[in-house]
Design an enzyme around this catalytic site. Sequence first.
Site, PDB file in Angstrom:
ATOM      1  CB  SER A 581     -31.886 -41.568  24.115  1.00  0.00           C
ATOM      2  OG  SER A 581     -32.178 -41.538  22.725  1.00  0.00           O
ATOM      3  CE1 TYR A 594     -36.149 -45.397  24.712  1.00  0.00           C
ATOM      4  CE2 TYR A 594     -35.749 -43.751  23.008  1.00  0.00           C
ATOM      5  CZ  TYR A 594     -35.273 -44.708  23.886  1.00  0.00           C
ATOM      6  OH  TYR A 594     -33.932 -44.965  23.945  1.00  0.00           O
TER       7      TYR A 594
END
Length: 704
Positions: A581, A594
């Site tokens: 990501s 995260y």
Amino acid sequence: MKTKEFKHVSYLWDERKAAELAGDEVGLLIYRSNLLGADLRLTNYGGGNTSCKAVVKDPLTGQDTEVMWVKGSGGDIGTLKRSGLAALYVDKLRGLEKVYRGLAHEDEMVRLFNYCLFDLDSKAPSIDTPLHGFLPFHHIDHLHPDAAIAIAAAKDGKRITQELFGGTLGWVEWQRPGFDLGLKLRQCLQDNPGIRGIMLGSHGLFTWGNTAYESYVNTLEVIETCAAYVEANYNKVKPVFGGARITAQAPEKRQQQAIALAPVLRGFCSTHQHMVGHFTDDARVLEFINSHDLGRLAPLGTSCPDHFLRTKIAPLVLDLAPDAELKDVKALKEKLAPAFEAYRADYKAYYESCKHADSPAMRDANPVVILYPGVGMFTFAKDKQTARVAAEFYINAINVMKGAEAISEYTSLPRQEAFDIEYWLLEEAKLQRMPKPKALSGRIALVTGSAGGIGRAIARKFADEGAVVVINDNDAERLSVAKAAFEKQYGRDAFITAPLDVTDIHQIQGAFDASCLAFGGVDIIVNCAGLSVSKPLEDHTSADWDLLYDVLVKGQFLVTQAGVNILRKQDQGGDVINIVSKNALVSGPNNAGYGSAKAAQLHLGRLNAAELGPDRIRVNTVNPDAVIADSKIWEGAWAEGRAKAYGVKVEDLPAFYAKRTLLNEIILPEDIANACFVFVGGLLNKSTGNVLNVDGGVAMAFVR
């Protein structure tokens, strides 16, 4: 003829369906062909051909003319459609006899078939066209039933045929299919008026009738007679294949041995090109490979050309105990390497001793069929379907050897005849006309979380490019939906499914085991499974933290570890792609767990790249951002959390993310799939440790 009168074949004729086709001879040909092709006891996949003749109006003259429709080059009678037929003027085809210059010029006749076409949209006529054309019957079946070939390949098959059918079945000695064989079939009929069919030595069977139904029933009756005769002789004089020499391992143990061995065998078989495998421990295979006669019969090779073309001159029989310890991969490779080297050397000697001045260059010298006594049979080919069909053909060959040995003595094609089939210039031309392999042909990919979202898009992209894929998910319902979609789009040979929770080491191993058993190993591992938690620091729990790190970081580690074990067994390199990501590089609000887990994923990939380089295993990273379409991550709390963090509505998130990028683009799952293909498609084979951002352009995420 009623269904119950047949024991060894299936009577499938439906009077109602046939009546709907009354008057449509071509429709009845296709109907009959599909019925015959549906019973593998009658003919193998892609084997045999069927035809019909009828009088129609010639569009050029308006006069009545006889036309023959026959299965064209390639294809399978079980799935035959009108588009798979070649339609030719019968008088023009037979007229080619005037220009035929003999056996030395046999191949030039195939080009002349095109001058006989009645339908210009026809499938290309096959080499078997004159075999149908020179026989006068309205409907003809040419099949390769195991029971008939068992007689055709028997040492005294001609005598047996004469006695079994009382002279009502003709016999033509082995000859490569072509124009001259068509003339010999005509001569056999002229010499034996009133016969119901012709047995081709070592090859197959021709049967016929003046209606589609007559031909169908005649074909079934002849094959039924052959099968009943062969069955009646099993164990009559001697045990089948000389009786059992060894006892097969238990089913579970056979499977375990196959899983452990398949990647090693695949590595040896992939020295020329990447191969996909197939394994079977079918009872017919076990009876043969466990027998006393295996050592005598296996080297002889097959008899029927259709069998031989798909299974090679002979199988490789492993000198490996059924219960051998297979965990020491280095020792296992050292033991097997001489057998593969010897097989390749024998194949080269076969080529050199049989080649002609104009023979095509030698092809891949690796075996297609590998027999492991006590365990089963492996086959390797350019794709899963070809490997599976090769296994089916070798089972046909086993059936033929079993039958021939029961009634007489099995004989195979002489090596020169076998070579002339394998390296036939017409077969080579057919190979050259085939579409070029796709970029991922022969590759096997396991994409975690591939039942939806980014994972499914990656799996579809890889399948589109020729790979076989292992579709998996921890959501059984989602996996079931994906399975149905993939089967509809790609067919059963393009994928398998497996339940996979990346936090469960047993399910991880189970998915890789399934890939080894179904395909022979793995080449591409994509760590895509993921989830998200978006909370302010004060609301973030230790359970949230553990879940994120277990799935994203530990899951990536465990999947990579299990996959690399297989890649090393194959010794053909490979690819690991980690879907991370932009959050691995960019700091944002409400994202401690995260974002830090993504950063750990990113660096873990770099560490793996550094370690696995000597194994030619490339490890690269794709960094998406805001891929909302079809993503479970964006369902519920995560989307709400991100919307709250940025002060926008949930429904406005796609536009919000697009506007903050340099390109002002919404990122789709297909964009991530394309990025993954960039790494594995062949142009970046010397690149590893890279990070490819697919985020529309987020300056803060630039790697620096």
